[in-house]
Design a protein around this motif. Structure first.
Motif, short mmCIF file in Angstrom:
data_model
loop_
_atom_site.label_atom_id
_atom_site.label_comp_id
_atom_site.label_asym_id
_atom_site.label_seq_id
_atom_site.Cartn_x
_atom_site.Cartn_y
_atom_site.Cartn_z
N ASP A 1 10.35 18.36 -7.91
CA ASP A 1 11.78 18.13 -7.67
C ASP A 1 12.07 16.85 -6.90
O ASP A 1 13.21 16.37 -6.93
N VAL A 2 11.09 16.32 -6.22
CA VAL A 2 11.32 15.11 -5.43
C VAL A 2 10.71 13.87 -6.11
O VAL A 2 10.50 12.85 -5.47
N ARG A 3 10.46 13.97 -7.41
CA ARG A 3 9.92 12.82 -8.15
C ARG A 3 10.87 11.63 -8.06
O ARG A 3 10.44 10.50 -7.81
N THR A 4 12.16 11.88 -8.27
CA THR A 4 13.14 10.79 -8.20
C THR A 4 13.16 10.16 -6.81
O THR A 4 13.28 8.94 -6.67
N THR A 5 13.03 10.99 -5.79
CA THR A 5 12.98 10.48 -4.42
C THR A 5 11.80 9.54 -4.23
O THR A 5 11.92 8.45 -3.67
N ALA A 6 10.63 9.97 -4.70
CA ALA A 6 9.42 9.15 -4.56
C ALA A 6 9.56 7.83 -5.31
O ALA A 6 9.17 6.77 -4.80
N LEU A 7 10.12 7.87 -6.51
CA LEU A 7 10.29 6.64 -7.29
C LEU A 7 11.33 5.72 -6.64
O LEU A 7 11.19 4.49 -6.67
N THR A 8 12.37 6.31 -6.05
CA THR A 8 13.38 5.50 -5.36
C THR A 8 12.75 4.76 -4.18
O THR A 8 13.04 3.57 -3.95
N TYR A 9 11.89 5.45 -3.44
CA TYR A 9 11.16 4.78 -2.35
C TYR A 9 10.33 3.62 -2.89
O TYR A 9 10.37 2.50 -2.35
N ALA A 10 9.58 3.86 -3.95
CA ALA A 10 8.68 2.84 -4.49
C ALA A 10 9.47 1.61 -4.96
O ALA A 10 9.10 0.46 -4.64
N VAL A 11 10.56 1.84 -5.67
CA VAL A 11 11.36 0.72 -6.17
C VAL A 11 12.04 -0.02 -5.02
O VAL A 11 12.03 -1.25 -4.96
N GLY A 12 12.65 0.74 -4.10
CA GLY A 12 13.34 0.12 -2.98
C GLY A 12 12.42 -0.72 -2.13
O GLY A 12 12.75 -1.87 -1.77
N ILE A 13 11.26 -0.18 -1.81
CA ILE A 13 10.29 -0.92 -0.99
C ILE A 13 9.80 -2.15 -1.75
O ILE A 13 9.69 -3.25 -1.18
N GLY A 14 9.53 -1.99 -3.05
CA GLY A 14 9.02 -3.10 -3.84
C GLY A 14 9.99 -4.27 -3.91
O GLY A 14 9.61 -5.43 -3.72
N VAL A 15 11.26 -3.99 -4.18
CA VAL A 15 12.27 -5.05 -4.26
C VAL A 15 12.38 -5.78 -2.93
O VAL A 15 12.45 -7.02 -2.88
N LEU A 16 12.35 -5.04 -1.84
CA LEU A 16 12.51 -5.66 -0.53
C LEU A 16 11.31 -6.54 -0.16
O LEU A 16 11.48 -7.56 0.51
N ALA B 1 0.83 -1.20 0.00
CA ALA B 1 0.00 0.00 0.00
C ALA B 1 0.87 1.26 0.00
O ALA B 1 0.53 2.27 -0.62
N MET B 2 2.01 1.18 0.70
CA MET B 2 2.92 2.32 0.72
C MET B 2 3.55 2.55 -0.65
O MET B 2 3.77 3.70 -1.06
N ILE B 3 3.82 1.48 -1.39
CA ILE B 3 4.34 1.61 -2.76
C ILE B 3 3.34 2.37 -3.61
O ILE B 3 3.70 3.28 -4.38
N ALA B 4 2.07 2.01 -3.49
CA ALA B 4 1.03 2.70 -4.26
C ALA B 4 0.99 4.19 -3.93
O ALA B 4 0.82 5.04 -4.81
N GLN B 5 1.15 4.51 -2.65
CA GLN B 5 1.16 5.92 -2.25
C GLN B 5 2.34 6.65 -2.88
O GLN B 5 2.20 7.77 -3.40
N TRP B 6 3.52 6.06 -2.86
CA TRP B 6 4.70 6.72 -3.42
C TRP B 6 4.58 6.88 -4.93
O TRP B 6 4.99 7.91 -5.49
N LEU B 7 4.05 5.88 -5.63
CA LEU B 7 3.88 5.99 -7.08
C LEU B 7 2.88 7.09 -7.42
O LEU B 7 3.08 7.84 -8.39
N ARG B 8 1.84 7.19 -6.65
CA ARG B 8 0.87 8.26 -6.88
C ARG B 8 1.51 9.62 -6.63
O ARG B 8 1.32 10.56 -7.39
N ALA B 9 2.28 9.72 -5.54
CA ALA B 9 2.93 10.99 -5.22
C ALA B 9 3.92 11.40 -6.31
O ALA B 9 4.10 12.58 -6.60
N ALA B 10 4.59 10.40 -6.92
CA ALA B 10 5.62 10.70 -7.92
C ALA B 10 5.05 11.44 -9.13
O ALA B 10 5.79 12.17 -9.81
N ARG B 11 3.78 11.28 -9.41
CA ARG B 11 3.20 11.90 -10.59
C ARG B 11 3.26 13.43 -10.53
O ARG B 11 3.41 14.10 -11.53
N ARG B 12 3.12 14.00 -9.34
CA ARG B 12 3.13 15.46 -9.18
C ARG B 12 4.18 15.91 -8.18
O ARG B 12 4.03 16.95 -7.57
N ALA B 13 5.22 15.14 -8.01
CA ALA B 13 6.19 15.41 -6.95
C ALA B 13 7.21 16.49 -7.30
O ALA B 13 7.94 16.96 -6.43
#
Length: 387
Positions: free
Chosen positions: A133-148, A119-131
């Motif tokens: 300057d911090v879009r890369t940060t949001a996507l890094t969270y989503a990818v990192g959490i997903g892999v783990l 659920a947290m991955i979904a939140q970060w991916l949604r946030a990345a759409r309008r993030a």
């Protein structure tokens, strides 16, 4: 869902956040109860290992949502639904705490954890759409959490062994590393007052578990024919301890500690010990009740240590992350010396009672010495200004 203003006025915890915290009361209570049973049966090493693992899942899921919400929270139906899904994961995790303690079965525990994190991955991916300057940060969270999460599920295929334990520790370290990697270059815009309010509210929850344990002492005396006077005294001492811990925690201005990335990281991560030790106090009080009613395999001194050790850890960690930056010499001596006396309490003629007396003394010193201005942060600023 856009990044929120870290200087937004009147920012406070929302009803949804308070509702979210409510389900964690269940998980914390079950974890403390299982720790109590393990300690009472003198299974100290395995009990502490199980408790620290379970509490990591509780704390990490709560903390990740809290820092996300301070930066991106909105209040539409999708955001609410994803938060409720995370709450469902907490309940599944809570159901898996018992099997994790008694049988080493991590299936339900991990499944509940993964539900929260997906659920947290979904939140970060949604946030990345309008993030922005911090879009890369949001996507890094989503990818990192997903892999783990994939790795956590794969870990369940391993047999119970020292190797699996090493894999679990490695995954925990990797989870802790995700925010470090994601936030290094473009930190999310957290709100200092909102964050510290949220942490303060959770501290109240875990300290409140001690009050539940104190009430259990009275209930047991009334229904079990035990010595009402002794158990009532224990309940009174537990109330004093809980109130003192609350007082110590809220003495310094916590929001001043998270004005930089590294300051926020240190303060936020150290709260694992703050929350875990505060919740463990309630388990220790239950062990003390067992000692009074001859229902534990521990000696009187060992039973007292189950209370005094987490109290001392709580005091020392709070001193390290914030009190020391706003204290004069009297406060330093009171908190550090008080923690030492608390640790020595079980070896003194009046075990446990001395802890309450020492904590009252610490509170008196805090009342007489208000927090000082504190040191200025010299680390990386929260928001870097454009050239």
């Amino acid at each position: 869902m856009r990044p929120r203003d870290p200087g937004e006025e009147h920012r406070a915890a929302t009803p949804l956040e308070l509702f979210f915290d409510l389900v964690f009361v269940v998980a914390v209570s079950i974890a403390a109860s299982e720790l109590h049973h393990a300690l009472a049966e003198a299974h100290i090493a395995s009990g502490l290992a199980g408790y620290l693992l379970v509490f990591f899942g509780i704390w990490w899921a709560w903390m990740n949502f809290t820092w996300f919400a301070t930066s991106f929270a909105t209040d539409d139906w999708l955001y609410r639904t994803l938060v409720v899904l995370q709450m469902a994961g907490v309940l599944v995790l809570a159901a898996g705490i018992g099997p994790a303690f008694t049988e080493g079965d991590l299936v339900l525990l991990v499944l509940g954890y993964v539900v929260m994190r997906v659920a947290m991955i979904a939140q970060w991916l949604r946030a990345a759409r309008r993030a922005g300057d911090v879009r890369t940060t949001a996507l890094t969270y989503a990818v990192g959490i997903g892999v783990l999460q994939v790795l956590w599920l794969a870990m369940l295929l391993l047999p119970d062994s020292p190797f699996r334990a090493a894999v679990v520790v490695t995954l925990i370290v990797a989870e802790l590393a995700v925010p470090v990697v994601a936030e290094r270059r473009s930190p999310t815009p957290w709100h200092p007052h909102h964050i510290t309010e949220r942490y303060g509210l959770f501290t109240i929850i875990v300290v409140g578990e001690s009050l539940l344990a104190a009430s259990n002492a009275i209930i047991e005396a009334l229904h079990g024919g035990e010595d009402l006077a002794s158990l009532a005294s224990l309940a009174a001492l537990a109330l004093v301890i809980a109130a003192a811990l609350w007082w110590i925690y809220f003495w310094p201005p916590h929001h001043l500690e998270i004005g930089s990335f590294w300051g926020a990281l240190r303060w936020g991560y150290a709260h694992y010990l703050v929350f875990a030790s505060a919740a463990a106090v309630s388990a220790g009080i239950e062990v003390e009740i067992d000692a009074m009613t001859d229902e534990t395999h521990l000696s009187e001194a060992a039973a007292s240590f189950t209370v005094t050790v987490p109290v001392a850890i709580f005091m020392l960690v709070i001193w390290w992350i914030t009190v020391r930056h706003h204290a004069n010499r009297a406060v330093h001596v009171a908190v550090l010396g008080g923690a030492g006396l608390v640790l020595a309490d079980p070896l003194l003629p009046l075990p446990f009672a001395v802890t309450a007396i020492v904590l009252v003394g610490v509170v008196v010193v805090l009342v007489l010495n208000p927090p000082q201005a504190g040191r200025a942060e010299t680390e990386q600023p929260l928001v870097e200004e454009d050239a």
